[in-house]
Design a protein around this motif. Structure first.
Motif, PDB file in Angstrom:
ATOM      1  N   GLU A 128     -13.740  -5.569  10.228  1.00 42.32           N
ATOM      2  CA  GLU A 128     -13.165  -6.451   8.934  1.00 42.32           C
ATOM      3  C   GLU A 128     -14.026  -6.620   8.061  1.00 42.32           C
ATOM      4  O   GLU A 128     -13.994  -7.164   7.587  1.00 42.32           O
ATOM      5  CB  GLU A 128     -11.942  -6.624   9.024  1.00 42.32           C
ATOM      6  N   GLU A 129     -14.417  -7.704   8.838  1.00 37.10           N
ATOM      7  CA  GLU A 129     -15.578  -8.853   8.005  1.00 37.10           C
ATOM      8  C   GLU A 129     -16.569  -8.351   7.446  1.00 37.10           C
ATOM      9  O   GLU A 129     -17.109  -8.998   6.947  1.00 37.10           O
ATOM     10  CB  GLU A 129     -15.833 -10.579   9.518  1.00 37.10           C
ATOM     11  N   ILE A 130     -16.891  -7.576   8.725  1.00 44.65           N
ATOM     12  CA  ILE A 130     -18.367  -7.118   7.440  1.00 44.65           C
ATOM     13  C   ILE A 130     -17.750  -6.407   6.621  1.00 44.65           C
ATOM     14  O   ILE A 130     -18.630  -5.716   5.680  1.00 44.65           O
ATOM     15  CB  ILE A 130     -18.926  -5.983   8.715  1.00 44.65           C
ATOM     16  N   ALA A 131     -17.028  -5.535   6.276  1.00 45.96           N
ATOM     17  CA  ALA A 131     -16.642  -4.916   5.467  1.00 45.96           C
ATOM     18  C   ALA A 131     -15.853  -5.940   4.461  1.00 45.96           C
ATOM     19  O   ALA A 131     -16.252  -5.236   3.086  1.00 45.96           O
ATOM     20  CB  ALA A 131     -15.205  -4.202   6.198  1.00 45.96           C
ATOM     21  N   VAL A 132     -15.750  -6.762   4.640  1.00 43.53           N
ATOM     22  CA  VAL A 132     -15.556  -7.647   3.208  1.00 43.53           C
ATOM     23  C   VAL A 132     -16.862  -8.268   3.073  1.00 43.53           C
ATOM     24  O   VAL A 132     -16.743  -8.150   1.409  1.00 43.53           O
ATOM     25  CB  VAL A 132     -14.413  -8.959   4.436  1.00 43.53           C
ATOM     26  N   SER A 133     -17.881  -7.785   3.809  1.00 43.45           N
ATOM     27  CA  SER A 133     -19.358  -8.384   2.750  1.00 43.45           C
ATOM     28  C   SER A 133     -19.901  -7.254   2.394  1.00 43.45           C
ATOM     29  O   SER A 133     -20.340  -7.586   1.427  1.00 43.45           O
ATOM     30  CB  SER A 133     -19.897  -9.372   4.344  1.00 43.45           C
ATOM     31  N   ILE A 134     -19.800  -6.485   2.895  1.00 41.80           N
ATOM     32  CA  ILE A 134     -19.693  -4.917   1.705  1.00 41.80           C
ATOM     33  C   ILE A 134     -19.163  -5.007   0.255  1.00 41.80           C
ATOM     34  O   ILE A 134     -19.640  -4.423  -0.393  1.00 41.80           O
ATOM     35  CB  ILE A 134     -20.284  -3.964   2.798  1.00 41.80           C
ATOM     36  N   ALA A 135     -17.690  -4.827   0.754  1.00 47.13           N
ATOM     37  CA  ALA A 135     -17.246  -5.017  -0.345  1.00 47.13           C
ATOM     38  C   ALA A 135     -17.333  -6.003  -1.182  1.00 47.13           C
ATOM     39  O   ALA A 135     -18.082  -5.915  -2.450  1.00 47.13           O
ATOM     40  CB  ALA A 135     -15.713  -5.104  -0.029  1.00 47.13           C
TER      41      ALA A 135
END
Length: 316
Positions: A298-305
């Motif tokens: 979920e944190e990685i998804a935020v960084s990508i977004a």
């Protein structure tokens, strides 16, 4: 998509609703052109036209209008400069114009067409005016077109359909989190994998399309263009390299590869040995995402977004 789905559900329950739409904005307005909100006579509210005291006041006014037998279509200018005529109560110095459309069961067919348009990844035109609310499958050449002659004569056209596409190559746990987030951000999300019976592939209900493919043919499935974003996160180094080598010469707004710095350094060395230039490789975001020490999917998804939004909104 969710706004229209909620609206359809309420109209099918024979509820009355107002659709509030920002049709014009200037300066530091919190509401931007195309922002929408629905207010239903059972108290249900979804979406936003900018938030704050301005939005709260308009919602409260709309609730009162929903009790009337004859609910008007009207336009309201909001000037965010404190206590002045047409002032919203906000002080951010911008302006926005909001239109109010009463909707009921007679509008179900148009709302269904909007939802079908989005589900099928097609485009159409939403037309709002001082006399009507309608939708057609005719495409526009631009995203918005508004004409405001007066408070009693105006029109607003919006192209309905996904503007931005996100392709996720690899359907693991990070892919699942990325799909959820980008779907909520309004991207048309497609995921690919080459593994059968993959749990996280089956669990993904956020992606608009899911495909099992041979990565050797990956370039056949991804549309080029400045509204296309590609994220590579397969389960092996070799598949990551294969996918990147197949699309590296194509034109996209964004390409990012998930992986450690050491892994990606090795990949870059091998790709250069295979004939790709440092200039070509410099266009790839790797490691993918903004550096915020993200750890969980979920944190990685935020960084990508965050990285994608930063790029997408340049000069927006």
């Amino acid at each position: 998509m969710k706004l229209w789905q909620h609206l359809l559900h309420k109209l099918e329950e024979n509820r009355k609703a107002y659709l509030l739409t920002v049709i014009e904005n200037f300066g530091s307005s919190p509401g931007r052109k195309g922002f929408k909100m629905i207010v239903v006579d059972d108290g249900f509210i979804f979406g936003s036209i900018g938030g704050g005291v301005m939005e709260h006041a308009l919602v409260e006014e709309t609730k009162k209008l929903l009790t009337l037998a004859d609910m008007p279509i009207f336009l309201r200018k909001q000037i965010h400069k404190g206590k002045i005529k047409d002032g919203s109560g906000m002080i951010c110095s911008g302006e926005q114009t909001v239109v109010f459309h009463p909707l009921n069961a007679t509008h179900i067919s148009d709302v269904k067409r909007i939802i079908d348009c989005l589900k099928l990844d097609k485009k159409g035109t939403l037309l709002l005016s001082h006399t009507s609310f309608s939708f057609s499958y005719k495409e526009m050449k631009k995203q918005f077109d508004n004409q405001i002659v007066s408070t009693k004569e105006w029109s607003f056209k919006e192209q309905i359909g996904f503007k931005n596409r996100l392709y996720i190559v690899g359907a693991g746990h990070v892919s699942l989190a990325v799909s959820d987030l980008f779907s909520n951000l309004g991207f048309y999300v497609t995921i690919f994998d080459n593994r059968q019976n993959l749990n996280t592939f089956d669990l993904n209900t956020s992606a608009h399309q899911k495909r099992m493919i041979d990565y050797n043919q990956i370039s056949d499935y991804i549309l080029e263009g400045d509204a296309t974003y590609v994220t590579i996160m397969t389960n092996t180094y070799l598949d990551d390299k294969l996918v990147l080598s197949k699309i590296l010469k194509n034109t996209f707004k964004y390409v990012g590869v998930l992986g450690s710095t050491a892994k990606l350094k090795t990949m870059w060395e091998v790709l250069q040995q295979e004939g790709f230039t440092p200039k070509q490789l410099s266009t790839i975001k790797a490691p993918i995402g903004l550096s915020i020490k993200s750890q969980t999917p979920e944190e990685i998804a935020v960084s990508i977004a965050a990285e994608v939004i930063q790029l997408k909104n340049v000069n927006a």
